[in-house]
Design a protein around this motif. Structure first.
Motif, PDB file in Angstrom:
ATOM      1  N   TYR A 198      13.047 -40.911  24.662  1.00  0.00           N
ATOM      2  CA  TYR A 198      12.157 -40.503  24.020  1.00  0.00           C
ATOM      3  C   TYR A 198      10.733 -40.220  24.836  1.00  0.00           C
ATOM      4  CZ  TYR A 198       8.737 -40.277  20.253  1.00  0.00           C
ATOM      5  OH  TYR A 198       7.725 -39.749  19.445  1.00  0.00           O
ATOM      6  N   VAL A 235       3.214 -38.879  18.573  1.00  0.00           N
ATOM      7  CA  VAL A 235       3.949 -39.681  19.497  1.00  0.00           C
ATOM      8  C   VAL A 235       4.360 -41.000  18.996  1.00  0.00           C
ATOM      9  CG1 VAL A 235       4.123 -40.612  22.010  1.00  0.00           C
ATOM     10  CG2 VAL A 235       3.282 -38.362  21.556  1.00  0.00           C
ATOM     11  N   ASN A 273       5.178 -32.187  26.264  1.00  0.00           N
ATOM     12  CA  ASN A 273       3.806 -31.981  26.460  1.00  0.00           C
ATOM     13  C   ASN A 273       3.482 -31.232  27.852  1.00  0.00           C
ATOM     14  OD1 ASN A 273       2.449 -33.148  24.120  1.00  0.00           O
ATOM     15  ND2 ASN A 273       3.311 -35.112  24.762  1.00  0.00           N
ATOM     16  N   CYS A 281       8.823 -36.766  25.609  1.00  0.00           N
ATOM     17  CA  CYS A 281       7.387 -36.608  25.252  1.00  0.00           C
ATOM     18  C   CYS A 281       6.672 -36.014  26.414  1.00  0.00           C
ATOM     19  CB  CYS A 281       6.677 -37.926  24.929  1.00  0.00           C
ATOM     20  SG  CYS A 281       7.242 -38.318  23.088  1.00  0.00           S
ATOM     21  N   SER A 288       1.757 -31.539  19.478  1.00  0.00           N
ATOM     22  CA  SER A 288       0.400 -31.575  20.250  1.00  0.00           C
ATOM     23  C   SER A 288      -0.404 -30.136  20.179  1.00  0.00           C
ATOM     24  CB  SER A 288       0.566 -32.020  21.651  1.00  0.00           C
ATOM     25  OG  SER A 288       0.989 -33.493  21.852  1.00  0.00           O
ATOM     26  N   SER A 315       6.909 -34.046  20.035  1.00  0.00           N
ATOM     27  CA  SER A 315       5.756 -34.418  20.775  1.00  0.00           C
ATOM     28  C   SER A 315       4.986 -32.956  21.097  1.00  0.00           C
ATOM     29  CB  SER A 315       5.870 -35.123  21.956  1.00  0.00           C
ATOM     30  OG  SER A 315       6.746 -34.423  22.807  1.00  0.00           O
ATOM     31  N   ALA A 333      12.608 -35.160  21.222  1.00  0.00           N
ATOM     32  CA  ALA A 333      11.418 -35.709  21.368  1.00  0.00           C
ATOM     33  C   ALA A 333      10.394 -34.632  22.070  1.00  0.00           C
ATOM     34  CB  ALA A 333      11.796 -37.300  22.439  1.00  0.00           C
ATOM     35  N   SER A 334      10.953 -33.643  22.831  1.00  0.00           N
ATOM     36  CA  SER A 334      10.114 -32.771  23.565  1.00  0.00           C
ATOM     37  C   SER A 334       9.600 -31.920  22.420  1.00  0.00           C
ATOM     38  CB  SER A 334      11.164 -31.961  24.479  1.00  0.00           C
ATOM     39  OG  SER A 334      11.549 -32.722  25.435  1.00  0.00           O
TER      40      SER A 334
END
Length: 886
Positions: free
Chosen positions: A323, A380, A331, A327, A35, A31, A27-28
């Motif tokens: 999740y 996301v 981010n 994120c 981004s 996202s 998830a890191s």
């Protein structure tokens, strides 16, 4: 079911943590990378608005509509946030095209024409202009002084901020509303709501005001990020690319990029697939360790649907926690990286100057904008929905996989291996070696999966390294060719006439300055190349190559077009003709497509170097000619020269025509003119290159058009700049451009890009290693009973560890074979195609360093050994009887 899922998560803490960590890390990555790309494109958008203006479309309209439309207007299907009004009151054609315009404040804001000094005009004889225009018109006085334009005198009341994309042939002078000119052209500059598709709003605006779409001009460099044009359907794009003669794979990629932002949306989708792959692999291993317990639950009457529900609740619980945290982590960390590595995220070192301005101009414009990190909400949300649904499918597939085996088999434990307990030895062999191979290849599908997992991380790292190495070479070549940043100083002429030159004595003086080095003086003229009809049409797909240049009003008015077919059927094509120093000729070797470059041979044999035509997909063509073939080149004589001769329609007595042998074909020239063929609508115009001595011998050209120079190592840049200004002070129209800061900035950007992409490769490698270690550890632990039996029959601890070590080494070596085959036979070829035809790199044959390649090979073996030795060490500490009873 929720309670049972919670119990499982608490009891199997290590596996729960593994699943949670996989969700958190992926998830890191998902996202954060999304981004970064999103922020990069937002940065590009802000930069393009700074350079080209903060508007989307402009329309030439009548006075009634001009006066009626206002900012903030809302209609059916559109919201007009800003409407700038600009009116051309008069035009004077002298050395430059000078437009007298009256504009409202909204237009000045949209065009970034802010007042720097003084006031805006109020009276009919008052004007305001930017410094670029005033200097070119010969104004050197103070505000309040007069300036003659045409046949009238005007009072200069203000100085405006210059346009980034300023034109050297057309200039704007701002006047007051009381100015009475000889006519009036009115234009509306429109800026719609950027949260909605621009092309839909434009259509609605045109329908409401009953306007034709032919009256609309687009700000292409801005609207490309905002849905400014209606996209083709994906099915039509793919169908055209696959089945039409003009289509190909490159067309599909480039069209999807232009219409659907493939770099952004495609990356989101690929990252979602990668995340799903990692989570699924880790979760399936966790479930396989509990297979027997699920079998027991089935004997107690728990249905498959309930077991699937338990698995899904377990996955979703960890997903709902991991999740959002992933994120935030991705981010958060990458927003800090974005601030530090701001130069990576704006196309500042990759694409060159193909969109109308040099990288130097872009670098300066980017300095106007504050670097800001934007979270990609689309990525996301899409990632959340995609993974949420996909995880439900994962739970269904895991339950379904247990249906293939009998209830007894399921209750016995892991079903991923075929249970063949007997091994027959037909001859005397090392039992440990037989056991290693038997255990490894008992389930070939799983072994291939492990080897692919081992290979993927290494392949990703090698591909990224290959990209970085080629990016470095391409950026350096692009810097000295496309961007014109090969030297810190460029002395040129603010003129688009061949009459104006820099005397040879001035060039010699600069070369002899102790404060300068690498001084390259370039001679220039324009020529016309004669190509036979058969040569020009030797490849049908290139027959329309000059179509758009021939339709451009500037080229029609000044040169009577670029490519003209003659009455005899042959073609004549306008070409830039350069005379380089021998040292600069040698630098062209990095750009060779065919042939070889030997300056002495070129000079002695009167040969030339030519640049190939390049299409939008990175393909090159030079009319079917090869090195050793000849070309016929015609240039205007220097005696009695007039600019009208550049149309090449005067008598033959005004031109020199000669035949030259081609020494080499290159993809780019180096030092280039900026006022003849290389205008805003066309960069890297085709060129014929020879030595400076050949220019003098063949065409009688002794003086220079521009000079590139670098400061000596110990010289102070400011002092060198001042001395150069003193040298060129008496040369009419000569200007000095200092690119010292731009070059340093671009090299800094390149270093940032290398560090950033390498860091991303390492992150992907680490995530892959997490999955690899988990998979291989599970592979060893599922054979605990067998290894316990082997230990019970007398194998020593040293022999046991040696057997496991052999397993790890064999996995590592097989993975190295997979990496070699996948990288060299598949990925390398795909990368070469992508670099050449999509990114259009000038160079894409650089190999990755042997240290990196060998390091990855060794690392694979080390990882495999560590992944199997750690669980083996844990088994060695356990009681043999308890291991056998498992």
């Amino acid at each position: 079911m929720l309670k049972l899922a919670w119990k499982y998560m608490r009891y199997y803490k290590s596996q729960t943590f593994a699943i949670f960590a996989s969700i958190l890390l992926t998830a890191s990555l998902l996202s954060g990378i999304s981004s970064l790309i999103y922020s990069s494109q937002k940065s590009d958008l802000a930069n393009s608005k700074t350079i080209y203006g903060d508007w989307h479309y402009y329309i030439e309209t009548d006075k009634e509509l001009f006066n009626s439309v206002e900012s903030g207007e809302k209609g059916k299907g559109y919201t007009l946030e800003q409407c700038g009004k600009m009116e051309i009151r008069d035009v004077v054609a002298e050395e430059f095209m000078i437009c007298f315009i009256h504009a409202d404040e909204t237009y000045r804001q949209m065009a970034h024409r802010d007042l720097l000094e003084g006031t805006f005009p109020e009276k009919e004889n008052e004007i305001a202009a930017d410094g670029f225009v005033l200097s070119n018109l010969g104004f050197s006085g103070n505000l309040g002084d007069s300036l003659r334009i045409g046949e009238k005198e005007y009072i200069v009341t203000g100085v405006l901020k210059s346009e980034w994309a300023a034109s050297s042939s057309e200039m704007e002078v701002f006047v007051s509303d009381s100015f009475k000119g000889r006519g009036s052209q009115t234009f509306l500059y429109l800026s719609f709501n950027e949260d909605e598709k621009l092309y839909k709003q434009l259509d609605a605006f045109l329908q409401e005001h009953k306007l034709s779409s032919e009256s609309v001009a687009e700000n292409d460099e801005v609207i490309q990020y905002l849905g400014g044009e209606a996209p083709s359907s994906i099915s039509e794009i793919v169908k055209f690319g696959l089945f039409e003669e003009e289509g190909n794979f490159t067309y599909i990629v480039l069209k999807l990029q232009s219409d659907y932002n493939l770099a952004y949306n495609g990356m989101i989708f690929l990252l979602c697939l990668f995340s799903l792959f990692v989570v699924y692999s880790v979760f399936s291993i966790s479930v396989s360790k509990r297979t027997s317990e699920y079998g027991i639950l089935q004997t107690l009457g728990i249905s498959e649907a309930q077991i699937g529900g338990t698995l899904l609740l377990e996955l979703w619980t960890l997903f709902f926690i991991g999740y959002p945290l992933g994120c935030l982590l991705g981010n958060g960390v990458l927003s800090l990286m974005y601030q530090k590595f701001s130069g990576v995220f704006g196309g500042k070192g990759i694409s060159g100057a193909g969109n109308g301005l040099s990288v130097a101009d872009h670098t300066l414009a980017e300095g106007e904008n504050t670097v800001e990190f934007f979270v990609s909400k689309e990525a996301v949300v899409f990632g959340f929905v995609f993974l949420l649904i996909s995880l439900a499918l994962v739970a269904f597939l895991v339950v379904r996989s247990m249906r293939k085996d009998s209830l007894k088999t399921v209750m016995s434990g892991d079903t991923s291996f075929v249970k063949r307990r007997k091994i027959y030895a037909m001859r005397n062999v090392n039992m440990a070696n037989v056991v290693v191979r038997k255990f490894m290849f008992a389930n070939k599908r799983k072994v291939i999966g492990i080897l692919l997992s081992l290979s993927i991380g290494g392949c990703i790292f090698l591909c990224t390294t290959y990209m970085v190495e080629n990016l470095k070479v391409h950026a350096e070549l692009s810097l000295i060719s496309d961007d014109g940043l090969g030297s810190e100083y460029r002395i040129s002429l603010k003129s688009d006439s061949l009459k104006d030159t820099i005397p040879e004595a001035v060039a010699d003086k600069i070369k002899n300055m102790p404060e300068t080095e690498n001084v390259y003086a370039t001679k220039y003229t324009m020529g016309e190349l004669q190509i036979s009809k058969n040569e020009f049409l030797s490849e049908e797909e290139w027959s329309d190559y000059f179509k758009y240049q021939n339709q451009e009003p500037y080229y029609i008015q000044r040169y009577d077009g670029i490519c003209k077919q003659q009455e005899d059927g042959n073609y004549r094509i306008k070409y830039n003709v350069y005379g380089y120093d021998e040292a600069m000729i040698e630098q062209l070797r990095d750009f060779i497509l065919e042939g070889e470059i030997q300056p002495e041979t070129i000079k002695n044999n009167n040969q030339v170097i030519v640049t190939a035509n390049m299409d939008g997909q990175g393909n090159y063509f030079f009319y079917g000619k090869k090195p050793g073939d000849t070309i016929t080149l015609r240039v205007p004589k220097t005696e009695n020269y007039t600019d009208e001769l550049l149309k090449f329609q005067s008598g033959e007595e005004n031109y020199i025509e000669k035949e030259f042998e081609i020494a080499a074909i290159v993809n780019r020239p180096l030092a280039q003119e900026k006022d003849f063929l290389n205008t805003e609508v066309w960069k890297n115009a085709q060129s014929v290159i020879m030595t400076g001595e050949q220019m003098e011998e063949n065409f009688g050209i002794t003086d220079y058009s521009f000079i590139n120079a670098s400061p000596a190592d110990s010289a102070d840049a400011k002092i060198v700049s001042n001395q150069l200004l003193q040298v060129i002070r008496d040369v009419p129209k000569a200007v000095l451009q200092d690119y010292t800061t731009a070059i340093a900035t671009q090299k800094g950007y390149l270093g940032q890009q290398q560090i950033f992409f390498s860091s991303i490769a390492v992150i992907l490698l680490i995530i892959s290693l997490f999955h690899i270690v988990n998979s291989m550890s599970h592979t060893i632990l599922t054979r605990r009973r067998e290894y316990g039996i082997i230990r019970a029959i007398g194998i020593t601890d040293g022999g046991f560890y040696k057997m496991i070590l052999q397993t790890g080494i064999l996995y590592g070596l097989l993975a190295d074979v997979f990496i070699y085959l996948i990288y060299n036979r598949v990925l390398r070829r795909v990368m070469n195609y992508y670099l050449a035809h999509v990114l259009q790199f000038l160079h894409y044959t650089t190999n990755i360093p042997n240290l990196v390649l060998n390091g990855i090979m060794v690392l694979n073996v080390v990882i495999a050994v560590v992944a199997v030795m750690f669980p083996a060490w844990k088994m060695g500490k356990e009681n043999i009887i308890s291991e056998i009873r498992r």
